[in-house]
Design a protein around this motif. Sequence first.
Motif, PDB file in Angstrom:
ATOM      1  N   TYR A   3       0.587  -0.938  -0.064  1.00 21.85           N
ATOM      2  CA  TYR A   3       0.141   0.424   0.011  1.00 21.85           C
ATOM      3  C   TYR A   3       1.024   1.644   0.033  1.00 21.85           C
ATOM      4  CZ  TYR A   3      -3.605  -3.440   1.526  1.00 21.85           C
ATOM      5  OH  TYR A   3      -4.556  -4.127   1.376  1.00 21.85           O
ATOM      6  N   GLY A   4       2.597   0.780   0.183  1.00 29.43           N
ATOM      7  CA  GLY A   4       2.792   2.437  -0.086  1.00 29.43           C
ATOM      8  C   GLY A   4       2.465   3.142   0.925  1.00 29.43           C
ATOM      9  N   ILE A   5       3.455   2.337   2.081  1.00 31.21           N
ATOM     10  CA  ILE A   5       3.077   3.192   3.633  1.00 31.21           C
ATOM     11  C   ILE A   5       4.249   3.619   4.120  1.00 31.21           C
ATOM     12  CG2 ILE A   5       1.545   1.795   4.856  1.00 31.21           C
ATOM     13  CD1 ILE A   5       3.731   0.574   6.494  1.00 31.21           C
ATOM     14  N   PHE A   6       4.740   4.943   4.779  1.00 38.19           N
ATOM     15  CA  PHE A   6       5.944   5.707   4.906  1.00 38.19           C
ATOM     16  C   PHE A   6       6.742   5.167   5.656  1.00 38.19           C
ATOM     17  CE2 PHE A   6       7.906   8.616   7.139  1.00 38.19           C
ATOM     18  CZ  PHE A   6       8.578   9.667   5.812  1.00 38.19           C
ATOM     19  N   ASP A   7       5.694   4.563   7.533  1.00 33.44           N
ATOM     20  CA  ASP A   7       7.010   3.793   8.139  1.00 33.44           C
ATOM     21  C   ASP A   7       6.076   2.861   9.144  1.00 33.44           C
ATOM     22  OD1 ASP A   7       8.915   3.660   9.596  1.00 33.44           O
ATOM     23  OD2 ASP A   7       9.618   5.340   9.731  1.00 33.44           O
ATOM     24  N   TYR A   8       6.573   2.679  10.298  1.00 35.27           N
ATOM     25  CA  TYR A   8       5.642   1.866  10.975  1.00 35.27           C
ATOM     26  C   TYR A   8       6.376   1.459  12.231  1.00 35.27           C
ATOM     27  CZ  TYR A   8       4.419  -3.073  12.370  1.00 35.27           C
ATOM     28  OH  TYR A   8       2.645  -4.187  12.851  1.00 35.27           O
ATOM     29  N   CYS A   9       5.453   2.092  13.102  1.00 35.13           N
ATOM     30  CA  CYS A   9       6.236   2.412  14.162  1.00 35.13           C
ATOM     31  C   CYS A   9       5.531   1.309  15.579  1.00 35.13           C
ATOM     32  CB  CYS A   9       5.519   4.357  15.092  1.00 35.13           C
ATOM     33  SG  CYS A   9       6.931   5.149  13.980  1.00 35.13           S
ATOM     34  N   LEU A  10       6.397   1.263  16.104  1.00 37.95           N
ATOM     35  CA  LEU A  10       5.902   0.142  17.236  1.00 37.95           C
ATOM     36  C   LEU A  10       5.107   0.969  18.824  1.00 37.95           C
ATOM     37  CD1 LEU A  10       8.297  -2.728  16.924  1.00 37.95           C
ATOM     38  CD2 LEU A  10       5.755  -2.601  16.476  1.00 37.95           C
ATOM     39  N   LYS A  11       5.166   0.608  19.070  1.00 33.55           N
ATOM     40  CA  LYS A  11       4.522   1.651  20.414  1.00 33.55           C
ATOM     41  C   LYS A  11       4.951   0.519  21.614  1.00 33.55           C
ATOM     42  CE  LYS A  11      -0.603   2.532  19.169  1.00 33.55           C
ATOM     43  NZ  LYS A  11      -2.009   2.036  19.166  1.00 33.55           N
ATOM     44  N   PRO A  12       5.538   0.487  23.080  1.00 28.44           N
ATOM     45  CA  PRO A  12       5.268   2.403  23.190  1.00 28.44           C
ATOM     46  C   PRO A  12       6.463   2.943  22.274  1.00 28.44           C
ATOM     47  CG  PRO A  12       6.510   1.301  25.126  1.00 28.44           C
ATOM     48  CD  PRO A  12       6.252   0.003  24.249  1.00 28.44           C
ATOM     49  N   PHE A  13       6.206   4.458  21.500  1.00 35.15           N
ATOM     50  CA  PHE A  13       7.262   4.937  21.608  1.00 35.15           C
ATOM     51  C   PHE A  13       7.781   6.258  21.717  1.00 35.15           C
ATOM     52  CE2 PHE A  13       3.080   5.483  19.466  1.00 35.15           C
ATOM     53  CZ  PHE A  13       3.147   6.476  19.058  1.00 35.15           C
ATOM     54  N   GLU A  14       9.425   6.868  20.979  1.00 39.80           N
ATOM     55  CA  GLU A  14       9.624   8.323  22.026  1.00 39.80           C
ATOM     56  C   GLU A  14       9.067   9.142  21.032  1.00 39.80           C
ATOM     57  OE1 GLU A  14      11.024   7.448  24.985  1.00 39.80           O
ATOM     58  OE2 GLU A  14      10.629   5.737  25.090  1.00 39.80           O
ATOM     59  N   ILE A  15       9.430  10.270  21.643  1.00 36.55           N
ATOM     60  CA  ILE A  15       8.877  10.922  21.203  1.00 36.55           C
ATOM     61  C   ILE A  15      10.326  11.163  19.823  1.00 36.55           C
ATOM     62  CG2 ILE A  15       8.886  14.106  21.160  1.00 36.55           C
ATOM     63  CD1 ILE A  15       6.498  12.091  22.272  1.00 36.55           C
ATOM     64  N   ASP A  16      11.131  11.510  20.351  1.00 30.83           N
ATOM     65  CA  ASP A  16      12.552  11.496  19.174  1.00 30.83           C
ATOM     66  C   ASP A  16      12.212  10.815  17.828  1.00 30.83           C
ATOM     67  OD1 ASP A  16      14.163  13.057  21.192  1.00 30.83           O
ATOM     68  OD2 ASP A  16      15.536  12.025  21.528  1.00 30.83           O
ATOM     69  N   ASP A  17      11.748   9.128  18.463  1.00 30.68           N
ATOM     70  CA  ASP A  17      11.160   8.684  16.874  1.00 30.68           C
ATOM     71  C   ASP A  17      10.405   9.473  15.921  1.00 30.68           C
ATOM     72  OD1 ASP A  17      12.269   6.295  18.282  1.00 30.68           O
ATOM     73  OD2 ASP A  17      10.834   5.430  18.860  1.00 30.68           O
ATOM     74  N   ILE A  18       9.501   9.886  16.742  1.00 32.07           N
ATOM     75  CA  ILE A  18       8.441  11.499  16.045  1.00 32.07           C
ATOM     76  C   ILE A  18       8.862  12.217  15.444  1.00 32.07           C
ATOM     77  CG2 ILE A  18       6.278  11.925  16.363  1.00 32.07           C
ATOM     78  CD1 ILE A  18       5.745   8.885  16.857  1.00 32.07           C
ATOM     79  N   THR A  19      10.187  13.024  16.006  1.00 31.17           N
ATOM     80  CA  THR A  19      10.210  14.074  15.575  1.00 31.17           C
ATOM     81  C   THR A  19      11.675  13.118  14.255  1.00 31.17           C
ATOM     82  OG1 THR A  19      12.017  13.615  16.808  1.00 31.17           O
ATOM     83  CG2 THR A  19      10.364  15.151  17.603  1.00 31.17           C
ATOM     84  N   GLU A  20      12.084  12.300  14.616  1.00 26.94           N
ATOM     85  CA  GLU A  20      12.849  11.605  13.731  1.00 26.94           C
ATOM     86  C   GLU A  20      12.680  11.483  12.733  1.00 26.94           C
ATOM     87  OE1 GLU A  20      13.669   9.161  11.012  1.00 26.94           O
ATOM     88  OE2 GLU A  20      13.076   8.222  12.931  1.00 26.94           O
ATOM     89  N   LEU A  21      10.868  11.451  12.471  1.00 25.44           N
ATOM     90  CA  LEU A  21       9.942  10.117  11.444  1.00 25.44           C
ATOM     91  C   LEU A  21      10.062  11.990   9.952  1.00 25.44           C
ATOM     92  CD1 LEU A  21       7.496   7.506  11.032  1.00 25.44           C
ATOM     93  CD2 LEU A  21       6.926   9.898  10.515  1.00 25.44           C
ATOM     94  N   LEU A  22       9.447  13.204  11.758  1.00 25.84           N
ATOM     95  CA  LEU A  22       9.349  14.177  10.564  1.00 25.84           C
ATOM     96  C   LEU A  22       9.786  14.533  10.427  1.00 25.84           C
ATOM     97  CD1 LEU A  22       6.535  16.136  13.990  1.00 25.84           C
ATOM     98  CD2 LEU A  22       5.689  14.558  11.836  1.00 25.84           C
ATOM     99  N   ASP A  23      11.154  15.030  10.261  1.00 23.55           N
ATOM    100  CA  ASP A  23      12.576  14.951   9.901  1.00 23.55           C
ATOM    101  C   ASP A  23      12.176  14.673   8.079  1.00 23.55           C
ATOM    102  OD1 ASP A  23      13.802  17.533   9.707  1.00 23.55           O
ATOM    103  OD2 ASP A  23      15.102  15.564  11.417  1.00 23.55           O
ATOM    104  N   ARG A  24      11.660  12.978   8.189  1.00 23.51           N
ATOM    105  CA  ARG A  24      11.892  12.209   7.121  1.00 23.51           C
ATOM    106  C   ARG A  24      10.743  12.661   6.220  1.00 23.51           C
ATOM    107  NH1 ARG A  24      12.253   8.029   7.036  1.00 23.51           N
ATOM    108  NH2 ARG A  24      11.159   6.763   9.257  1.00 23.51           N
ATOM    109  N   ALA A  25       9.503  12.561   6.491  1.00 21.28           N
ATOM    110  CA  ALA A  25       7.968  12.718   6.073  1.00 21.28           C
ATOM    111  C   ALA A  25       8.455  15.091   5.172  1.00 21.28           C
ATOM    112  CB  ALA A  25       7.080  13.110   6.918  1.00 21.28           C
ATOM    113  N   SER A  26       8.848  15.368   5.640  1.00 16.59           N
ATOM    114  CA  SER A  26       9.443  16.823   5.530  1.00 16.59           C
ATOM    115  C   SER A  26      10.124  16.561   4.524  1.00 16.59           C
ATOM    116  CB  SER A  26       9.782  17.908   6.864  1.00 16.59           C
ATOM    117  OG  SER A  26       9.791  18.866   5.449  1.00 16.59           O
TER     118      SER A  26
END
Length: 478
Positions: free
Chosen positions: A97-120
Amino acid sequence: MYKVVIIDDEKWIIEGLKTGVDWNKYGFEVVGDAENGIKGLEILESYKPELVFTDIRMPGFNGLELIKKAKEKLPDSLFVILSGYAEFAYAQKAISYGIFDYCLKPFEIDDITELLDRASLRLSSKNNTQTYNPFILYEAICTKDIDNIRSILLTNEIIPDNKRSITPLVSLGKNVLEFVNGTKHISFKINTDKYGYLVYGQSPHNISECLLTNQKANIKSIGLGFAVSELSEIETSLETASIASYGVFFSGKFGIYKNSSLEEAYMNTLLSDISDSLKRKDRLHFINSIETLRIAFHEGYFNIKTAYIFFNLITYLSCSDILSKHLSIFDDYEDLYKQFNDVNAMIDYLKENTLTYFSDKNNDKYSLVEHGKIKEILKHINENLTKDISVTTLASKFYINPNYMCSLFKKEVGETIIEYISKRRIDYACKLLHETELPISDISEKCGFHDYFYFTKVFKKFNHTTPSIYRNKARGIV
């Protein structure tokens, strides 16, 4: 601002993401949320967000069904799956389906901000047409799943052969590398501080030309693997790059590093020297050995794995006496790096925290001295007995008047500097005469005496006998 929608049946996840992340910093804004797939699809059709976070298991229809339906109307949106389970079957299906990433819970805020960096970066780059799941790719590399690796590479029009190879890179730092336009590559997260890259069609010698130059503030160092044309070699080359990425541990500066070729004979010699010094509780020999090791690290003879081996060896051999109160054995070299950040800190730590293991009357005397400057001078003398030490050099090194230093030393230690140095050297000579087979002339040199006859004279002054007779008596030879 890029629009974001969060879909998860756990309200605390939604609120945690909305309030815990500085979305604006990365160019994003949360415009909506939902707690089930049906309402989530309605919000997606209404807001048409560029980035979507969705759980897999939730009421209505699940995350995969949501993505499949949403992709028909929002083909350019990036989808991130949130899950409390390592559901690889779901993840493998999601890649289609072309998903961008797959995050396992529980995740750290750093994991999300890194993902946003790449998404941007993905959203702002018109030339980046890569479609793959970093989570699946790295898993496939680690398990040597050649079929899955090949599928992902082919999807991104990467076909390694003898003419156009793949060069793995690993960057150390919380940000992803940026490449110049036209550099075909795919990237994936290894852990919170490391990212892997497969660069296509570029010689390892030209890699630096493929990277944007303004990344030093965000990336600590970059490790370079070897070029591969066979998919079965990617995992080995990536591990080579991973080890090389810790070049900053030894150099203290940013750079692109290759993995050093281990000097096994030299390593074995140093391992033997350090083991011998610990077994004989010879602190001076130990200090000399690990200072030699420090130089070897700086000159590129060894890598982070070697540092890990040496650290754990010293810990293991010394912990029986100190009951592991000061030293701990690390599980892998990444933990070693996180603890010390550079090799000098590691070596200094070992010197300081093995002091109790080498406890003797001289260390006891050191602990009784109260004056800070004299303690520093004593420590320097005890660790440098084999080198030239004089009142003048000590006064210069510690920025103190020679006469005042001599008077203060006598008051604190109970003997003059020259007497103390001579006694320490002779004490060390006695230890070597008793515990080793070294020739007496070599022992003289190791104890800081460059004149054998002077050594014999000083030895006799303190022990009322010659070095050879002392050795025989110590071994029960009349």
